[in-house]
Design a protein around this motif. Structure first.
Motif, PDB file in Angstrom:
ATOM      1  N   VAL A  99       0.872  -1.170   0.000  1.00 39.94           N
ATOM      2  CA  VAL A  99       0.000   0.000   0.000  1.00 39.94           C
ATOM      3  C   VAL A  99       0.909   1.220   0.000  1.00 39.94           C
ATOM      4  CG1 VAL A  99      -1.869   1.225   1.148  1.00 39.94           C
ATOM      5  CG2 VAL A  99      -1.760  -1.279   1.260  1.00 39.94           C
ATOM      6  N   ASP A 100       0.967   1.896  -1.124  1.00 37.81           N
ATOM      7  CA  ASP A 100       1.876   3.033  -1.289  1.00 37.81           C
ATOM      8  C   ASP A 100       1.149   4.319  -0.917  1.00 37.81           C
ATOM      9  OD1 ASP A 100       3.831   4.811  -1.993  1.00 37.81           O
ATOM     10  OD2 ASP A 100       3.478   4.651  -4.146  1.00 37.81           O
ATOM     11  N   ASN A 101       1.368   4.771   0.314  1.00 40.50           N
ATOM     12  CA  ASN A 101       0.699   5.984   0.802  1.00 40.50           C
ATOM     13  C   ASN A 101       1.334   7.267   0.274  1.00 40.50           C
ATOM     14  OD1 ASN A 101      -1.315   4.704   2.182  1.00 40.50           O
ATOM     15  ND2 ASN A 101      -0.423   4.975   4.215  1.00 40.50           N
ATOM     16  N   GLY A 102       2.369   7.124  -0.535  1.00 36.73           N
ATOM     17  CA  GLY A 102       2.951   8.301  -1.173  1.00 36.73           C
ATOM     18  C   GLY A 102       2.572   8.416  -2.631  1.00 36.73           C
ATOM     19  N   GLY A 103       2.107   7.296  -3.218  1.00 33.96           N
ATOM     20  CA  GLY A 103       1.683   7.306  -4.609  1.00 33.96           C
ATOM     21  C   GLY A 103       2.821   7.438  -5.600  1.00 33.96           C
ATOM     22  N   THR A 104       4.053   7.052  -5.197  1.00 40.82           N
ATOM     23  CA  THR A 104       5.213   7.227  -6.078  1.00 40.82           C
ATOM     24  C   THR A 104       5.703   5.922  -6.696  1.00 40.82           C
ATOM     25  OG1 THR A 104       6.716   7.048  -4.180  1.00 40.82           O
ATOM     26  CG2 THR A 104       5.990   9.266  -4.802  1.00 40.82           C
ATOM     27  N   LEU A 105       5.278   4.779  -6.158  1.00 42.76           N
ATOM     28  CA  LEU A 105       5.668   3.479  -6.713  1.00 42.76           C
ATOM     29  C   LEU A 105       4.822   3.137  -7.936  1.00 42.76           C
ATOM     30  CD1 LEU A 105       6.224   1.030  -3.706  1.00 42.76           C
ATOM     31  CD2 LEU A 105       7.844   1.449  -5.561  1.00 42.76           C
ATOM     32  N   THR A 106       5.419   2.412  -8.874  1.00 40.41           N
ATOM     33  CA  THR A 106       4.681   1.938 -10.039  1.00 40.41           C
ATOM     34  C   THR A 106       4.888   0.436 -10.195  1.00 40.41           C
ATOM     35  OG1 THR A 106       6.515   2.251 -11.593  1.00 40.41           O
ATOM     36  CG2 THR A 106       5.075   4.156 -11.190  1.00 40.41           C
ATOM     37  N   ARG A 118       4.239 -12.302  -6.973  1.00 44.32           N
ATOM     38  CA  ARG A 118       3.115 -12.461  -6.042  1.00 44.32           C
ATOM     39  C   ARG A 118       2.813 -11.178  -5.297  1.00 44.32           C
ATOM     40  NH1 ARG A 118       4.659 -17.223  -2.176  1.00 44.32           N
ATOM     41  NH2 ARG A 118       5.623 -18.072  -4.054  1.00 44.32           N
ATOM     42  N   THR A 119       3.200 -10.028  -5.906  1.00 44.54           N
ATOM     43  CA  THR A 119       3.013  -8.735  -5.263  1.00 44.54           C
ATOM     44  C   THR A 119       1.976  -7.906  -5.997  1.00 44.54           C
ATOM     45  OG1 THR A 119       5.286  -8.691  -4.427  1.00 44.54           O
ATOM     46  CG2 THR A 119       4.150  -6.588  -4.569  1.00 44.54           C
ATOM     47  N   LEU A 120       1.084  -7.297  -5.222  1.00 45.95           N
ATOM     48  CA  LEU A 120       0.060  -6.402  -5.764  1.00 45.95           C
ATOM     49  C   LEU A 120       0.276  -5.011  -5.192  1.00 45.95           C
ATOM     50  CD1 LEU A 120      -2.648  -5.888  -7.293  1.00 45.95           C
ATOM     51  CD2 LEU A 120      -3.812  -6.507  -5.160  1.00 45.95           C
ATOM     52  N   LEU A 121       0.331  -4.019  -6.065  1.00 40.25           N
ATOM     53  CA  LEU A 121       0.510  -2.631  -5.650  1.00 40.25           C
ATOM     54  C   LEU A 121      -0.838  -1.934  -5.531  1.00 40.25           C
ATOM     55  CD1 LEU A 121       2.319  -0.137  -5.107  1.00 40.25           C
ATOM     56  CD2 LEU A 121       2.343   0.236  -7.598  1.00 40.25           C
ATOM     57  N   ILE A 122      -1.048  -1.291  -4.392  1.00 43.84           N
ATOM     58  CA  ILE A 122      -2.256  -0.482  -4.163  1.00 43.84           C
ATOM     59  C   ILE A 122      -1.789   0.947  -3.911  1.00 43.84           C
ATOM     60  CG2 ILE A 122      -4.293  -0.137  -2.703  1.00 43.84           C
ATOM     61  CD1 ILE A 122      -4.080  -3.138  -1.981  1.00 43.84           C
ATOM     62  N   SER A 123      -2.034   1.831  -4.854  1.00 43.84           N
ATOM     63  CA  SER A 123      -1.544   3.205  -4.760  1.00 43.84           C
ATOM     64  C   SER A 123      -2.557   4.098  -4.049  1.00 43.84           C
ATOM     65  CB  SER A 123      -1.261   3.750  -6.165  1.00 43.84           C
ATOM     66  OG  SER A 123      -0.690   5.043  -6.088  1.00 43.84           O
ATOM     67  N   ARG A 124      -2.084   4.799  -3.001  1.00 39.57           N
ATOM     68  CA  ARG A 124      -2.921   5.750  -2.257  1.00 39.57           C
ATOM     69  C   ARG A 124      -2.163   7.067  -2.102  1.00 39.57           C
ATOM     70  NH1 ARG A 124      -7.680   4.090   0.209  1.00 39.57           N
ATOM     71  NH2 ARG A 124      -7.880   6.359   0.295  1.00 39.57           N
ATOM     72  N   PRO A 125      -2.074   7.860  -3.172  1.00 46.04           N
ATOM     73  CA  PRO A 125      -1.326   9.119  -3.104  1.00 46.04           C
ATOM     74  C   PRO A 125      -1.918  10.125  -2.128  1.00 46.04           C
ATOM     75  CG  PRO A 125      -2.565   8.950  -5.160  1.00 46.04           C
ATOM     76  CD  PRO A 125      -2.638   7.613  -4.514  1.00 46.04           C
ATOM     77  N   ASP A 126      -3.149   9.888  -1.675  1.00 48.15           N
ATOM     78  CA  ASP A 126      -3.774  10.790  -0.703  1.00 48.15           C
ATOM     79  C   ASP A 126      -3.292  10.539   0.719  1.00 48.15           C
ATOM     80  OD1 ASP A 126      -5.023   8.280  -0.934  1.00 48.15           O
ATOM     81  OD2 ASP A 126      -6.880   9.011  -0.063  1.00 48.15           O
ATOM     82  N   ASN A 127      -2.435   9.521   0.926  1.00 50.83           N
ATOM     83  CA  ASN A 127      -1.895   9.174   2.247  1.00 50.83           C
ATOM     84  C   ASN A 127      -3.001   9.127   3.305  1.00 50.83           C
ATOM     85  OD1 ASN A 127      -0.173   8.574   4.357  1.00 50.83           O
ATOM     86  ND2 ASN A 127       0.580  10.671   4.592  1.00 50.83           N
ATOM     87  N   GLY A 129      -3.456   7.098   5.752  1.00 53.05           N
ATOM     88  CA  GLY A 129      -3.066   6.672   7.090  1.00 53.05           C
ATOM     89  C   GLY A 129      -2.929   5.170   7.247  1.00 53.05           C
ATOM     90  N   TYR A 130      -2.518   4.777   8.452  1.00 56.31           N
ATOM     91  CA  TYR A 130      -2.195   3.383   8.768  1.00 56.31           C
ATOM     92  C   TYR A 130      -3.419   2.471   8.686  1.00 56.31           C
ATOM     93  CZ  TYR A 130      -0.302  -0.547  11.507  1.00 56.31           C
ATOM     94  OH  TYR A 130       0.105  -1.775  11.930  1.00 56.31           O
ATOM     95  N   GLY A 131      -4.496   2.852   9.336  1.00 54.11           N
ATOM     96  CA  GLY A 131      -5.674   1.988   9.405  1.00 54.11           C
ATOM     97  C   GLY A 131      -6.270   1.695   8.040  1.00 54.11           C
ATOM     98  N   VAL A 132      -6.368   2.710   7.197  1.00 53.24           N
ATOM     99  CA  VAL A 132      -6.913   2.519   5.849  1.00 53.24           C
ATOM    100  C   VAL A 132      -5.998   1.597   5.046  1.00 53.24           C
ATOM    101  CG1 VAL A 132      -7.514   3.667   3.681  1.00 53.24           C
ATOM    102  CG2 VAL A 132      -8.085   4.744   5.868  1.00 53.24           C
ATOM    103  N   ALA A 133      -4.684   1.756   5.234  1.00 58.74           N
ATOM    104  CA  ALA A 133      -3.737   0.893   4.516  1.00 58.74           C
ATOM    105  C   ALA A 133      -3.944  -0.568   4.894  1.00 58.74           C
ATOM    106  CB  ALA A 133      -2.307   1.332   4.827  1.00 58.74           C
ATOM    107  N   VAL A 134      -4.067  -0.861   6.183  1.00 64.32           N
ATOM    108  CA  VAL A 134      -4.279  -2.244   6.626  1.00 64.32           C
ATOM    109  C   VAL A 134      -5.606  -2.781   6.097  1.00 64.32           C
ATOM    110  CG1 VAL A 134      -4.562  -3.749   8.625  1.00 64.32           C
ATOM    111  CG2 VAL A 134      -2.842  -1.937   8.674  1.00 64.32           C
ATOM    112  N   HIS A 135      -6.609  -1.928   6.084  1.00 67.39           N
ATOM    113  CA  HIS A 135      -7.941  -2.337   5.620  1.00 67.39           C
ATOM    114  C   HIS A 135      -7.912  -2.789   4.159  1.00 67.39           C
ATOM    115  CE1 HIS A 135     -12.388  -1.632   6.728  1.00 67.39           C
ATOM    116  NE2 HIS A 135     -12.340  -2.494   5.746  1.00 67.39           N
ATOM    117  N   SER A 136      -6.899  -2.370   3.408  1.00 63.77           N
ATOM    118  CA  SER A 136      -6.788  -2.747   1.995  1.00 63.77           C
ATOM    119  C   SER A 136      -6.662  -4.253   1.808  1.00 63.77           C
ATOM    120  CB  SER A 136      -5.575  -2.056   1.358  1.00 63.77           C
ATOM    121  OG  SER A 136      -5.681  -0.655   1.435  1.00 63.77           O
TER     122      SER A 136
END
Length: 349
Positions: A99-106, A118-127, A129-136
């Motif tokens: 979960v990329d809370n900076g939105g800079t990974l591709t 076996r890796t899935l990228l979830i981009s969240r450039p809006d950052n 927070g921690y709880g939302v990231a875990v909820h992903s």
């Protein structure tokens, strides 16, 4: 010692309490020698190649599968390091979520990193927070365990196996509680002989603190564990409806530990499994706001909570004076006011 523990475990609760009282003096005399033995064994295992046979590998598989979730923020090299440590695990994750809370990974960045298949990228450039990231991870977990890692986590190749094993086994000291969350002993990455968190405690006023020394050489229950490296059972996460999303950055782990205990789950530290992380200072506003918000939600009496806030602000102000930094008393006041009014989430969001 182990024989005595097994005998105590097989007795009824009343007899267990009696036996523990009688034998406590004998156990305490062994603690010093046991801790030395554990340390020597850890050093020996760290320097010895892994020669596990097929039977050992099958035993690890019986522990169940897990999904690893990495919370990333801008530093790609740290993400790659965590992926390399996951690739070195004795038991590999079923899936890795970043979960990329900076939105800079591709996705192109991940192609050259370990476990890319076996890796899935979830981009969240809006950052968010921690709880939302875990909820992903909610739609990807099933009945598997969830290993949460911040992008600066450092850990050994045995981390997943030891945490899974502890997650599946009952605790002698907490027979009525199922293990819902488990974490290693955390040390500072910059001061590797210094303990950062051996678990967490909470005062009656709602002030949280880290234990700076392990309280046992065996896995032991605590009020909460630090969220930098923690493994949760799917059942426990479902019981508490997952990690709270509205603290934004701080106190999610304290709140999670409290809610787990309310639903019959224990948070446990494995002191022989050592990991590293470098923590930063909490902003005064968020630290006080989230502490107050937690106290309000967990039913702490307002006067006790206010006293705990004064205690924390006083200690932080003294530290700021020593470092010649602004006291931020106004930020502390706003944090207490907003926490009491139930304001939560990302500031300015």
């Amino acid at each position: 010692r182990d024989i005595l523990r097994q005998a105590i475990h097989r007795l009824g609760s009343t007899l267990r309490r009696t036996c523990r009282t009688v034998l406590s003096s004998h156990f305490s005399s062994l603690d010093h020698y046991l801790s030395i033995a554990v340390e020597e064994r850890t050093i020996s295992e760290a320097s010895t190649p892994d020669h596990r046979g097929a039977g050992d590998a099958a035993g690890d598989a019986d522990l169940g599968e897990y999904v690893a979730l990495i919370i990333a923020y801008r530093d790609h090299s740290l993400v790659e390091s965590v992926l390399a440590q996951l690739e070195a695990q004795a038991q590999l994750p079923h899936q890795v979520l970043i979960v990329d809370n900076g939105g800079t990974l591709t996705d192109a960045d991940l192609e050259s990193m370990p476990l890319c298949g076996r890796t899935l990228l979830i981009s969240r450039p809006d950052n968010p927070g921690y709880g939302v990231a875990v909820h992903s991870a909610r739609d990807h977990l099933g009945d598997r365990a969830l290993l949460v890692l911040t992008h600066d986590a450092e850990f050994t190749s045995s981390l997943a196996t030891h945490l899974l094993r502890t997650l599946r086994e009952p605790l002698d000291a907490a027979d009525a509680l199922r293990v819902g969350c488990v974490a290693p002993l955390l040390k500072f990455a910059a001061q590797r002989d210094r303990v950062f968190s051996a678990g967490g405690a909470v005062t009656r006023g709602g002030r949280a603190s880290h234990l700076t020394e392990p309280i046992s050489t065996r896995p032991y229950p605590v009020a909460w564990v630090d969220g930098a490296i923690a493994m949760y059972s799917a059942e426990a996460l479902q019981a508490i409806d997952w990690i709270a999303e509205d603290y934004f950055l701080y106190f999610e782990d304290v709140d999670t530990g409290w809610r787990l205990s309310q639903t019959g789950f224990a948070s446990v530290v494995v002191p022989t499994e050592i990991a590293y992380q470098q923590t930063g200072a909490h902003p005064m506003y968020l630290g006080i706001r989230n502490m107050t918000l937690f106290a309000y939600r967990s039913g702490v009496h307002p006067m006790r909570q206010f006293g705990a806030v004064i205690h924390r602000v006083s200690r932080e102000a003294a530290g700021r004076l020593r470092r010649r930094k602004p006291l931020e008393l106004r930020a502390a006041w706003r944090g207490w006011r907003d926490g009491r009014s139930g304001l939560s989430g990302k500031p300015g969001g």
